[in-house]
Structure formats: C-alpha cells, structure tokens
Design a protein around this motif. Structure first.
Motif, mmCIF file in Angstrom:
data_model
loop_
_atom_site.group_PDB
_atom_site.id
_atom_site.type_symbol
_atom_site.label_atom_id
_atom_site.label_comp_id
_atom_site.label_asym_id
_atom_site.label_seq_id
_atom_site.Cartn_x
_atom_site.Cartn_y
_atom_site.Cartn_z
ATOM 1 N N ILE A 101 0.870 -1.176 0.000
ATOM 2 C CA ILE A 101 0.000 0.000 0.000
ATOM 3 C C ILE A 101 0.903 1.221 0.000
ATOM 4 O O ILE A 101 1.676 1.437 0.932
ATOM 5 C CB ILE A 101 -0.945 -0.004 1.218
ATOM 6 N N GLU A 105 -2.923 3.612 -1.829
ATOM 7 C CA GLU A 105 -3.280 2.801 -2.990
ATOM 8 C C GLU A 105 -2.576 1.450 -2.946
ATOM 9 O O GLU A 105 -1.416 1.369 -2.550
ATOM 10 C CB GLU A 105 -2.863 3.501 -4.288
ATOM 11 N N LYS A 107 -0.608 -1.324 -4.603
ATOM 12 C CA LYS A 107 0.289 -1.487 -5.751
ATOM 13 C C LYS A 107 0.891 -2.882 -5.700
ATOM 14 O O LYS A 107 1.086 -3.446 -4.633
ATOM 15 C CB LYS A 107 1.433 -0.463 -5.696
#
Length: 162
Positions: A101, A105, A107
């Motif tokens: 994270i 977000e 990833k």
C-alpha cells in the motif's frame, strides 16, 4: 479478492500434487480447511514415508499457518503410524508480485517467486500448537499467545527436487 486467493492456493496445491505424483510417490489433495484435513497427503509406500502438507501462498512478505491447520496435519501423522517416517510439511509460496500500500493505494511490485518447504516436528503433542509464520527470506517464527519466537524449521527436500 477472496476468489483470487482461493484460486491461487488451489493452483499451488494442484501443482504440488502433480509434481509429487512421480516414481514411488502418490499424492492427493484432500480439500483443506472445509474438510478438517490437511491440504495434501503424500506417501511413498516403498520407503514408508508419509507427508502431511499444508500449503500457503501470498503476495505479502509474511505467511501464517494457524494452529488448527498444524493440529490436523499432526493428527494425520499420528493416524498412520505404520509409516516409519512421517512429516508435517508447511509449503510456502511467495508470489512474484508483492502487494504494497503506497499512499493509500494498493500497488503490486515485481519480485522473485520463492518457495519454501519446512518441516514441523514435535517430540510429543503440545498442549497448544503455535501459529507458524514464514517471511519472504525463509525465516520462521512460532507464535504462542502473542509471543513471537524465532525458530529454525529445517527445509525439506521435496521428492520432485531430488
């Protein structure tokens, strides 16, 4: 997300069974958690060896094996005392994409796929089995009541690696 994890785990188990079914070895996937059995049982009747295998995959840096899953592997090894060698094997697969994270977000970053096959041994049945944790680098830990202790679980050379 749950279906992705399940299919990833199923694929790992399926591949292990396929690889184990060579030469003198016979392996079967047993259905794991929903049946109260280990993920895989493999036997070599010629050499009298039984493997009770719990398989785990992850995109994180750590994989945990709950106490109840170690317990059911132990029970299988105790059921089949006719086998001279009986092992509990924890099979860990760290996927080639690492989930992280970053700034809120999720990833997925590339990394090398790693697999470890660790032997769990008990001289006698413990009153309580530990949670076992394996890190991406292969280090293993036993967790009892939130206390973490580093343990050196030996690597098991799988029959398909010989």
């Amino acid at each position: 997300m749950i279906n992705i994890r399940r299919s990833r785990g199923y694929n790992f188990e399926y591949r292990l069974v396929k690889q184990l079914n060579t030469g003198e070895w016979i392996a079967r996937r047993l259905g794991g958690s929903s049946t109260g059995l280990p993920d895989i049982v493999a036997v070599n009747n010629t050499d009298s060896i039984l493997l009770s295998i719990e398989a785990k995959t992850a995109t994180s840096n750590s994989i945990y094996v709950p106490q109840d899953q170690i317990d059911r592997c132990y029970l299988i090894t105790q059921m089949f005392e006719a086998y001279h060698e009986r092992y509990i094997i924890l099979a860990f697969k760290f996927m080639r994409k690492q989930r992280q994270i970053i700034r809120g977000e999720i990833k997925y970053l590339p990394r090398k796929t790693k697999e470890y096959y660790k032997i769990v041994r008990f001289k006698k049945k413990p009153t309580k089995f530990p949670i076992i944790k394996c890190n991406y680098n292969g280090d293993t830990y036993a967790i009892y009541d939130s206390k973490i202790k580093k343990v050196k679980l030996k690597n098991y050379l799988m029959p398909f690696d010989i």
